[in-house]
Design a protein around this motif. Structure first.
Motif, PDB file in Angstrom:
ATOM      1  N   ILE A  31       0.843  -1.206   0.000  1.00  0.00           N
ATOM      2  CA  ILE A  31       0.000   0.000   0.000  1.00  0.00           C
ATOM      3  C   ILE A  31       0.874   1.251   0.000  1.00  0.00           C
ATOM      4  O   ILE A  31       0.392   2.346  -0.252  1.00  0.00           O
ATOM      5  CB  ILE A  31      -0.998   0.013   1.191  1.00  0.00           C
ATOM      6  CG1 ILE A  31      -0.286  -0.188   2.528  1.00  0.00           C
ATOM      7  CG2 ILE A  31      -2.063  -1.043   1.000  1.00  0.00           C
ATOM      8  CD1 ILE A  31      -1.212  -0.090   3.735  1.00  0.00           C
ATOM      9  N   GLU A  32       2.153   1.086   0.311  1.00  0.00           N
ATOM     10  CA  GLU A  32       3.098   2.196   0.215  1.00  0.00           C
ATOM     11  C   GLU A  32       4.485   1.593   0.029  1.00  0.00           C
ATOM     12  O   GLU A  32       4.753   0.485   0.508  1.00  0.00           O
ATOM     13  CB  GLU A  32       3.053   3.045   1.499  1.00  0.00           C
ATOM     14  CG  GLU A  32       3.896   4.311   1.436  1.00  0.00           C
ATOM     15  CD  GLU A  32       3.818   5.161   2.716  1.00  0.00           C
ATOM     16  OE1 GLU A  32       2.870   4.979   3.516  1.00  0.00           O
ATOM     17  OE2 GLU A  32       4.718   6.004   2.904  1.00  0.00           O
ATOM     18  N   ARG A  33       5.357   2.319  -0.679  1.00  0.00           N
ATOM     19  CA  ARG A  33       6.747   1.868  -0.787  1.00  0.00           C
ATOM     20  C   ARG A  33       7.649   2.987  -0.308  1.00  0.00           C
ATOM     21  O   ARG A  33       7.372   4.159  -0.535  1.00  0.00           O
ATOM     22  CB  ARG A  33       7.095   1.493  -2.227  1.00  0.00           C
ATOM     23  CG  ARG A  33       6.370   0.249  -2.697  1.00  0.00           C
ATOM     24  CD  ARG A  33       7.253  -0.626  -3.606  1.00  0.00           C
ATOM     25  NE  ARG A  33       6.627  -1.925  -3.790  1.00  0.00           N
ATOM     26  CZ  ARG A  33       6.957  -3.024  -3.123  1.00  0.00           C
ATOM     27  NH1 ARG A  33       7.939  -2.995  -2.234  1.00  0.00           N
ATOM     28  NH2 ARG A  33       6.327  -4.162  -3.338  1.00  0.00           N
ATOM     29  N   TYR A  34       8.718   2.606   0.388  1.00  0.00           N
ATOM     30  CA  TYR A  34       9.706   3.596   0.799  1.00  0.00           C
ATOM     31  C   TYR A  34      11.074   2.937   0.761  1.00  0.00           C
ATOM     32  O   TYR A  34      11.306   1.953   1.464  1.00  0.00           O
ATOM     33  CB  TYR A  34       9.403   4.142   2.205  1.00  0.00           C
ATOM     34  CG  TYR A  34      10.196   5.395   2.453  1.00  0.00           C
ATOM     35  CD1 TYR A  34       9.783   6.607   1.907  1.00  0.00           C
ATOM     36  CD2 TYR A  34      11.398   5.361   3.142  1.00  0.00           C
ATOM     37  CE1 TYR A  34      10.536   7.749   2.073  1.00  0.00           C
ATOM     38  CE2 TYR A  34      12.149   6.499   3.314  1.00  0.00           C
ATOM     39  CZ  TYR A  34      11.721   7.692   2.774  1.00  0.00           C
ATOM     40  OH  TYR A  34      12.474   8.819   2.920  1.00  0.00           O
ATOM     41  N   GLY A  35      11.991   3.487  -0.053  1.00  0.00           N
ATOM     42  CA  GLY A  35      13.296   2.855  -0.206  1.00  0.00           C
ATOM     43  C   GLY A  35      13.113   1.421  -0.657  1.00  0.00           C
ATOM     44  O   GLY A  35      12.368   1.145  -1.598  1.00  0.00           O
ATOM     45  N   ASN A  36      13.742   0.517   0.065  1.00  0.00           N
ATOM     46  CA  ASN A  36      13.645  -0.905  -0.289  1.00  0.00           C
ATOM     47  C   ASN A  36      12.483  -1.599   0.402  1.00  0.00           C
ATOM     48  O   ASN A  36      12.362  -2.817   0.340  1.00  0.00           O
ATOM     49  CB  ASN A  36      14.947  -1.629   0.106  1.00  0.00           C
ATOM     50  CG  ASN A  36      16.128  -1.066  -0.641  1.00  0.00           C
ATOM     51  OD1 ASN A  36      16.018  -0.733  -1.829  1.00  0.00           O
ATOM     52  ND2 ASN A  36      17.258  -0.933   0.051  1.00  0.00           N
ATOM     53  N   TYR A  37      11.671  -0.826   1.087  1.00  0.00           N
ATOM     54  CA  TYR A  37      10.622  -1.424   1.918  1.00  0.00           C
ATOM     55  C   TYR A  37       9.239  -1.294   1.276  1.00  0.00           C
ATOM     56  O   TYR A  37       8.950  -0.313   0.596  1.00  0.00           O
ATOM     57  CB  TYR A  37      10.562  -0.726   3.278  1.00  0.00           C
ATOM     58  CG  TYR A  37      11.847  -0.787   4.077  1.00  0.00           C
ATOM     59  CD1 TYR A  37      12.116  -1.888   4.886  1.00  0.00           C
ATOM     60  CD2 TYR A  37      12.770   0.246   4.026  1.00  0.00           C
ATOM     61  CE1 TYR A  37      13.289  -1.945   5.630  1.00  0.00           C
ATOM     62  CE2 TYR A  37      13.945   0.196   4.762  1.00  0.00           C
ATOM     63  CZ  TYR A  37      14.199  -0.908   5.567  1.00  0.00           C
ATOM     64  OH  TYR A  37      15.344  -0.960   6.300  1.00  0.00           O
ATOM     65  N   GLY A  38       8.400  -2.274   1.575  1.00  0.00           N
ATOM     66  CA  GLY A  38       6.992  -2.194   1.190  1.00  0.00           C
ATOM     67  C   GLY A  38       6.141  -2.254   2.449  1.00  0.00           C
ATOM     68  O   GLY A  38       6.488  -2.946   3.411  1.00  0.00           O
ATOM     69  N   ALA A 264      17.559  16.960   4.890  1.00  0.00           N
ATOM     70  CA  ALA A 264      17.217  15.540   4.859  1.00  0.00           C
ATOM     71  C   ALA A 264      16.412  15.218   6.104  1.00  0.00           C
ATOM     72  O   ALA A 264      16.853  15.440   7.217  1.00  0.00           O
ATOM     73  CB  ALA A 264      18.487  14.711   4.826  1.00  0.00           C
ATOM     74  N   SER A 265      15.203  14.748   5.912  1.00  0.00           N
ATOM     75  CA  SER A 265      14.358  14.479   7.064  1.00  0.00           C
ATOM     76  C   SER A 265      14.874  13.240   7.777  1.00  0.00           C
ATOM     77  O   SER A 265      15.653  12.469   7.228  1.00  0.00           O
ATOM     78  CB  SER A 265      12.919  14.265   6.619  1.00  0.00           C
ATOM     79  OG  SER A 265      12.799  12.986   6.035  1.00  0.00           O
ATOM     80  N   PHE A 266      14.396  13.065   8.996  1.00  0.00           N
ATOM     81  CA  PHE A 266      14.790  11.885   9.769  1.00  0.00           C
ATOM     82  C   PHE A 266      14.513  10.615   8.966  1.00  0.00           C
ATOM     83  O   PHE A 266      15.295   9.673   8.967  1.00  0.00           O
ATOM     84  CB  PHE A 266      13.998  11.872  11.073  1.00  0.00           C
ATOM     85  CG  PHE A 266      14.459  10.824  12.043  1.00  0.00           C
ATOM     86  CD1 PHE A 266      15.543  11.053  12.865  1.00  0.00           C
ATOM     87  CD2 PHE A 266      13.810   9.606  12.122  1.00  0.00           C
ATOM     88  CE1 PHE A 266      15.969  10.084  13.750  1.00  0.00           C
ATOM     89  CE2 PHE A 266      14.232   8.632  13.007  1.00  0.00           C
ATOM     90  CZ  PHE A 266      15.306   8.869  13.826  1.00  0.00           C
ATOM     91  N   ARG A 267      13.401  10.649   8.221  1.00  0.00           N
ATOM     92  CA  ARG A 267      13.026   9.493   7.425  1.00  0.00           C
ATOM     93  C   ARG A 267      14.118   9.145   6.409  1.00  0.00           C
ATOM     94  O   ARG A 267      14.416   7.989   6.168  1.00  0.00           O
ATOM     95  CB  ARG A 267      11.711   9.827   6.700  1.00  0.00           C
ATOM     96  CG  ARG A 267      11.144   8.720   5.900  1.00  0.00           C
ATOM     97  CD  ARG A 267       9.753   9.063   5.448  1.00  0.00           C
ATOM     98  NE  ARG A 267       9.683  10.171   4.506  1.00  0.00           N
ATOM     99  CZ  ARG A 267       8.665  10.354   3.672  1.00  0.00           C
ATOM    100  NH1 ARG A 267       7.659   9.516   3.663  1.00  0.00           N
ATOM    101  NH2 ARG A 267       8.646  11.381   2.872  1.00  0.00           N
ATOM    102  N   ASP A 268      14.750  10.176   5.817  1.00  0.00           N
ATOM    103  CA  ASP A 268      15.798   9.940   4.832  1.00  0.00           C
ATOM    104  C   ASP A 268      17.114   9.580   5.509  1.00  0.00           C
ATOM    105  O   ASP A 268      17.855   8.731   5.029  1.00  0.00           O
ATOM    106  CB  ASP A 268      15.982  11.183   3.953  1.00  0.00           C
ATOM    107  CG  ASP A 268      14.709  11.497   3.189  1.00  0.00           C
ATOM    108  OD1 ASP A 268      14.076  10.538   2.713  1.00  0.00           O
ATOM    109  OD2 ASP A 268      14.330  12.677   3.107  1.00  0.00           O
TER     110      ASP A 268
END
Ligand code: ZN
Length: 331
Positions: A31-38, A264-268
């Protein structure tokens, strides 16, 4: 505070993920992707979970959460809900997993509990011992604690803001259970997935958080693991939370343009290699960036009266805040 399970949790692999809370397989459609994660949704228990899940080591948490480890922080809402919960035992031996600088342990001690804690961040543990006089703060994961002190059991085991970090919540809870006396209690809080958000919560991404709970998914896990649920509390959205959400929804683009790399946010930053992350975390702000930060604070301050005016409406409509608290008892 983070990361207190096994340090070597295996990921589930990229194809056909299984829910880490109820083991049902879920459709391989993120339902969402971020970097190498789903991010996947379990239709059976309603948990949202990231895949793959490999928990970082203790050093990573020290680096990312550094600065929170050398001062006494105010009690969080989850702590206060527990200390004010009339269904909690109110006395007995208590173990707090991920106790940080010991703010909750000190309050629990004052309330009448005999307290022990675990904390992997060495600076935070030292603060708890030296500044708060908490004699028993051990630098162990819950897994290591259970192995090192087999048979030692507590009337209450607490873990606030810990479960969302876990790669394997079942394995984590089983270790917790081995530390709870028969008919003993657990108390915990997690970020409520159903909280009011007007944009991404940068802390709520892997490898920091792997699991997004709501009341239904947490109830399902605890029941399946043999707990009777006594209290569930969803924090309502307060004025500060509302101001943050209004602020986030009023994007100016100002900060993004001016902050450049350091923005760069904490997320990045979480996705970076350790050296790169350290550089980003320690980069000093330029005068221009400081000016932008100042304007950002002004913008936030301007949102506070708007939030205060909106507050009765938000309460009436049931907008939720960040904290989801549970008290449960071992059957
Ligand atoms: Zn599930």
């Amino acid at each position: 505070m983070p990361g207190l399970n096994s340090r070597s949790d295996a990921s589930l692999g990229a194809s056909s993920p299984a829910c880490p809370a109820c083991a049902k397989s879920v459709p391989d459609t993120a339902i969402e992707r971020y970097g190498n994660y789903g991010l996947f949704r379990c239709a059976a228990c309603d948990l949202h979970f990231w895949d793959p899940r490999v928990m970082p080591d203790a050093h990573w948490y020290e680096q990312m959460y550094g600065g929170r480890d050398d001062k006494l922080l105010p009690l969080e809402p989850g702590h206060k809900y527990f200390l004010g919960d009339s269904l909690a035992p109110g006395r007995g031996e208590l173990l707090d997993i991920g106790c940080g600088t010991g703010n909750f342990l000190a309050a629990a001690r004052s309330a009448g509990y005999a307290v022990s804690g675990t904390e992997l961040d060495r600076n935070a543990a030292q603060f708890a011992k030296e500044k708060l006089g908490l004699p028993r703060v051990l630098g162990l994961t819950v897994s290591e604690f259970a192995d090192k002190y087999p048979g030692e059991q507590f009337d209450v085991v607490t873990f606030f803001e810990v479960l969302e970090h876990q790669a394997s919540p079942i394995e984590f809870l089983q270790k917790v259970k081995s530390c709870v006396r028969p008919r003993g209690y657990i108390a915990l809080s997690v970020p409520n997935r159903e909280r009011w958000l007007t944009g991404p919560d940068v802390l709520d991404y892997p490898p920091n958080h792997f699991l997004r709970w709501n009341a239904r998914s947490l109830r399902s896990l605890l029941s399946a693991q043999g707990f009777e649920i006594l209290s569930v509390k969803e924090q309502p959205a307060g004025i500060v939370h509302a101001a943050q959400m209004i602020n986030m929804s009023l994007r100016t683009g100002l900060s993004g343009r001016a902050m450049g790399m350091v923005a760069a946010s904490f997320r990045d930053v979480m996705q970076m290699a350790p050296k790169e992350a350290a550089a980003a975390l320690h980069a000093a702000a330029t005068p221009r960036q400081r000016a932008v930060q100042f304007l950002g604070r002004m913008k936030y301050m301007a949102c506070l009266p708007i939030a205060a005016a909106a507050y009765p409406y938000l309460r009436m409509r049931g907008y939720k805040g960040t904290y989801l608290y549970f008290l449960a008892r071992l059957l």
